[in-house]
Design an enzyme around this catalytic site. Structure first.
Site, PDB file in Angstrom:
ATOM      1  CB  SER A 137      -0.882   0.021   1.252  1.00 41.40           C
ATOM      2  OG  SER A 137      -1.492   1.298   1.403  1.00 41.40           O
ATOM      3  CE1 TYR A 150      -4.002  -2.469   4.869  1.00 39.26           C
ATOM      4  CE2 TYR A 150      -2.920  -0.351   4.534  1.00 39.26           C
ATOM      5  CZ  TYR A 150      -3.618  -1.441   4.031  1.00 39.26           C
ATOM      6  OH  TYR A 150      -3.928  -1.493   2.696  1.00 39.26           O
TER       7      TYR A 150
HETATM    8  P1  NAD Z   1     -11.491  -5.554   0.427  1.00 37.64           P
HETATM    9  O1  NAD Z   1     -11.703  -5.501   1.880  1.00 37.64           O
HETATM   10  O2  NAD Z   1     -12.511  -4.971  -0.481  1.00 37.64           O
HETATM   11  O3  NAD Z   1     -11.236  -7.091  -0.018  1.00 37.64           O
HETATM   12  C1  NAD Z   1     -10.321  -7.865   0.686  1.00 37.64           C
HETATM   13  C2  NAD Z   1     -10.624  -9.322   0.460  1.00 37.64           C
HETATM   14  O4  NAD Z   1      -9.662 -10.097   1.230  1.00 37.64           O
HETATM   15  C3  NAD Z   1     -12.021  -9.743   0.956  1.00 37.64           C
HETATM   16  O5  NAD Z   1     -12.667 -10.528  -0.031  1.00 37.64           O
HETATM   17  C4  NAD Z   1     -11.720 -10.536   2.213  1.00 37.64           C
HETATM   18  O6  NAD Z   1     -12.666 -11.576   2.461  1.00 37.64           O
HETATM   19  C5  NAD Z   1     -10.344 -11.119   1.898  1.00 37.64           C
HETATM   20  N1  NAD Z   1      -9.624 -11.506   3.126  1.00 37.64           N
HETATM   21  C6  NAD Z   1      -9.497 -10.795   4.265  1.00 37.64           C
HETATM   22  N2  NAD Z   1      -8.834 -11.496   5.187  1.00 37.64           N
HETATM   23  C7  NAD Z   1      -8.519 -12.692   4.626  1.00 37.64           C
HETATM   24  C8  NAD Z   1      -7.849 -13.845   5.079  1.00 37.64           C
HETATM   25  N3  NAD Z   1      -7.382 -13.943   6.337  1.00 37.64           N
HETATM   26  N4  NAD Z   1      -7.705 -14.893   4.233  1.00 37.64           N
HETATM   27  C9  NAD Z   1      -8.205 -14.829   2.980  1.00 37.64           C
HETATM   28  N5  NAD Z   1      -8.861 -13.760   2.489  1.00 37.64           N
HETATM   29  C10 NAD Z   1      -9.028 -12.706   3.312  1.00 37.64           C
HETATM   30  O7  NAD Z   1     -10.031  -4.930   0.187  1.00 37.64           O
HETATM   31  P2  NAD Z   1      -9.353  -4.093  -1.012  1.00 37.64           P
HETATM   32  O8  NAD Z   1      -9.516  -2.675  -0.673  1.00 37.64           O
HETATM   33  O9  NAD Z   1      -9.768  -4.611  -2.324  1.00 37.64           O
HETATM   34  O10 NAD Z   1      -7.819  -4.475  -0.719  1.00 37.64           O
HETATM   35  C11 NAD Z   1      -7.143  -5.499  -1.427  1.00 37.64           C
HETATM   36  C12 NAD Z   1      -5.664  -5.341  -1.186  1.00 37.64           C
HETATM   37  O11 NAD Z   1      -5.260  -4.023  -1.602  1.00 37.64           O
HETATM   38  C13 NAD Z   1      -5.248  -5.444   0.283  1.00 37.64           C
HETATM   39  O12 NAD Z   1      -3.970  -6.038   0.361  1.00 37.64           O
HETATM   40  C14 NAD Z   1      -5.174  -3.997   0.724  1.00 37.64           C
HETATM   41  O13 NAD Z   1      -4.312  -3.841   1.823  1.00 37.64           O
HETATM   42  C15 NAD Z   1      -4.627  -3.370  -0.519  1.00 37.64           C
HETATM   43  N6  NAD Z   1      -4.848  -1.929  -0.654  1.00 37.64           N
HETATM   44  C16 NAD Z   1      -6.112  -1.413  -0.644  1.00 37.64           C
HETATM   45  C17 NAD Z   1      -6.263  -0.043  -0.808  1.00 37.64           C
HETATM   46  C18 NAD Z   1      -7.606   0.624  -0.837  1.00 37.64           C
HETATM   47  O14 NAD Z   1      -7.678   1.842  -0.717  1.00 37.64           O
HETATM   48  N7  NAD Z   1      -8.693  -0.094  -1.013  1.00 37.64           N
HETATM   49  C19 NAD Z   1      -5.135   0.775  -0.978  1.00 37.64           C
HETATM   50  C20 NAD Z   1      -3.874   0.199  -0.975  1.00 37.64           C
HETATM   51  C21 NAD Z   1      -3.760  -1.161  -0.807  1.00 37.64           C
HETATM   52  C1  4PL Z   2      -3.719   6.532   1.053  1.00 38.58           C
HETATM   53  O1  4PL Z   2      -4.100   1.022   1.749  1.00 38.58           O
HETATM   54  O2  4PL Z   2      -3.100   3.735   0.867  1.00 38.58           O
HETATM   55  C2  4PL Z   2      -6.631   4.851   2.584  1.00 38.58           C
HETATM   56  C3  4PL Z   2      -7.045   2.341   2.920  1.00 38.58           C
HETATM   57  N1  4PL Z   2      -5.773   5.795   2.121  1.00 38.58           N
HETATM   58  O3  4PL Z   2      -6.150   1.248   2.607  1.00 38.58           O
HETATM   59  C4  4PL Z   2      -5.030   1.747   2.068  1.00 38.58           C
HETATM   60  C5  4PL Z   2      -4.613   5.434   1.572  1.00 38.58           C
HETATM   61  C6  4PL Z   2      -6.295   3.534   2.501  1.00 38.58           C
HETATM   62  C7  4PL Z   2      -4.244   4.118   1.458  1.00 38.58           C
HETATM   63  C8  4PL Z   2      -5.123   3.163   1.968  1.00 38.58           C
END
Ligand code: NAD
Ligand code: 4PL
Length: 244
Positions: A137, A150
């Site tokens: 992230s 996180y």
């Molecule tokens: P989300 O919450 O919409 O989806 C996450 C998925 O992971 C869900 O389907 C959940 O059931 C699954 N999950 C959670 N814990 C689990 C476990 N222990 N075992 C198996 N599956 C599990 O999340 P997202 O926003 O799509 O995030 C996806 C990835 O992107 C993550 O690694 C998150 O840290 C990263 N990320 C998200 C953002 C954002 O702003 N949404 C930004 C940067 C990074």
């Molecule tokens: C800038 O990884 O990278 C919110 C929520 N804002 O999960 C993230 C920023 C979120 C981020 C993320």
């Protein structure tokens, strides 16, 4: 011809959000995809929609991580690509973080990355080929508030990715991370993060909110043979919010 024809990919966290968008893109590029998610029903639904298979599993449990790999090998006889997107995306003020919560986030977001990485390593080493793509992230670089454990876990994911690159390169395996900026995933939109999009946009070079589909092309590149001279890197995909 897609860039992933005849390749088999495991995508964790692909029941929804960024993982789901990546799974769709890998299928578009010709891969057979195994959707692995804690949410079994969601995984089944996603697998049906994209034409893949589903495994219900908790990536923070060693036996579950191994079961994802066993199921993939039973179905397809190979495992070329891991995209590890499963994680908990918390919004918890620092003063409310206790040790149990810290442990939970480190367990799922960092231990889970280690466990699934270790499990996919074996078939990749035997094949002399592999692509590991861990989702980190950009909050690690930005120091985003209300996500202390996180941030620590995602920094760990970047460190682990560098170690995987170093240790596994001799086996034909690359390991890279993607650091997305804030993205309109189901998870983010169902949390207090939903109120941060306009503020974060004011820090971005590109003035638009991010969608899960904005992350998928970078994942397809790092999952493909074309990225064979790229390893140990973290690709920030965030509309220019941070510059690492
Ligand atoms: P989300 O919450 O919409 O989806 C996450 C998925 O992971 C869900 O389907 C959940 O059931 C699954 N999950 C959670 N814990 C689990 C476990 N222990 N075992 C198996 N599956 C599990 O999340 P997202 O926003 O799509 O995030 C996806 C990835 O992107 C993550 O690694 C998150 O840290 C990263 N990320 C998200 C953002 C954002 O702003 N949404 C930004 C940067 C990074
Ligand atoms: C800038 O990884 O990278 C919110 C929520 N804002 O999960 C993230 C920023 C979120 C981020 C993320």
């Amino acid at each position: 011809m897609g860039k992933l024809e005849n390749r088999v990919a495991v995508v964790t966290g692909a029941a929804q959000g960024i993982g789901r968008a990546i799974a769709d893109k890998l299928v578009e590029e010709g891969a057979a995809v195994v959707v692995a998610d804690l949410n079994g029903e969601g995984a089944e639904r996603a697998a049906q929609e994209l034409g893949g298979s589903a495994v219900q599993a908790d990536v923070s449990q060693e036996a579950d991580a191994q079961r994802i790999v066993d199921a993939t090998l039973a179905l397809h006889g190979r495992l070329d690509v891991l995209v590890h997107a499963a994680a908990i995306v918390p919004f918890v003020p620092w003063d409310d973080v206790d040790f149990a919560f810290w442990r939970k986030i480190i367990s799922v977001n960092l231990d889970g990355t280690y466990l699934i990485g270790r499990a996919v390593e074996k078939p990749m080493r035997e094949a002399g080929y592999g692509r590991i793509v861990n989702i980190a992230s950009n909050s690690f670089f930005a120091g985003t508030p209300n996500m202390g454990p996180y941030l620590a876990a995602k920094g760990g994911v970047i460190g682990l990715t560098r170690a995987q690159a170093t240790e596994l390169g001799k086996h034909g395996i690359t390991a890279n991370a993607i650091a997305p900026g804030i993205i309109r995933s189901e998870g983010a939109l169902a949390s207090p993060h939903k109120d941060s999009f306009d503020f974060v946009q004011s820090l971005q070079a590109l003035p638009r909110h991010g969608e899960p589909q904005d992350i998928a092309p970078a994942a397809a590149f790092l999952a493909s043979e074309e990225s064979g001279w790229v390893t140990g890197q973290t690709l920030v995909v965030d509309a220019g919010h941070v510059r690492n």
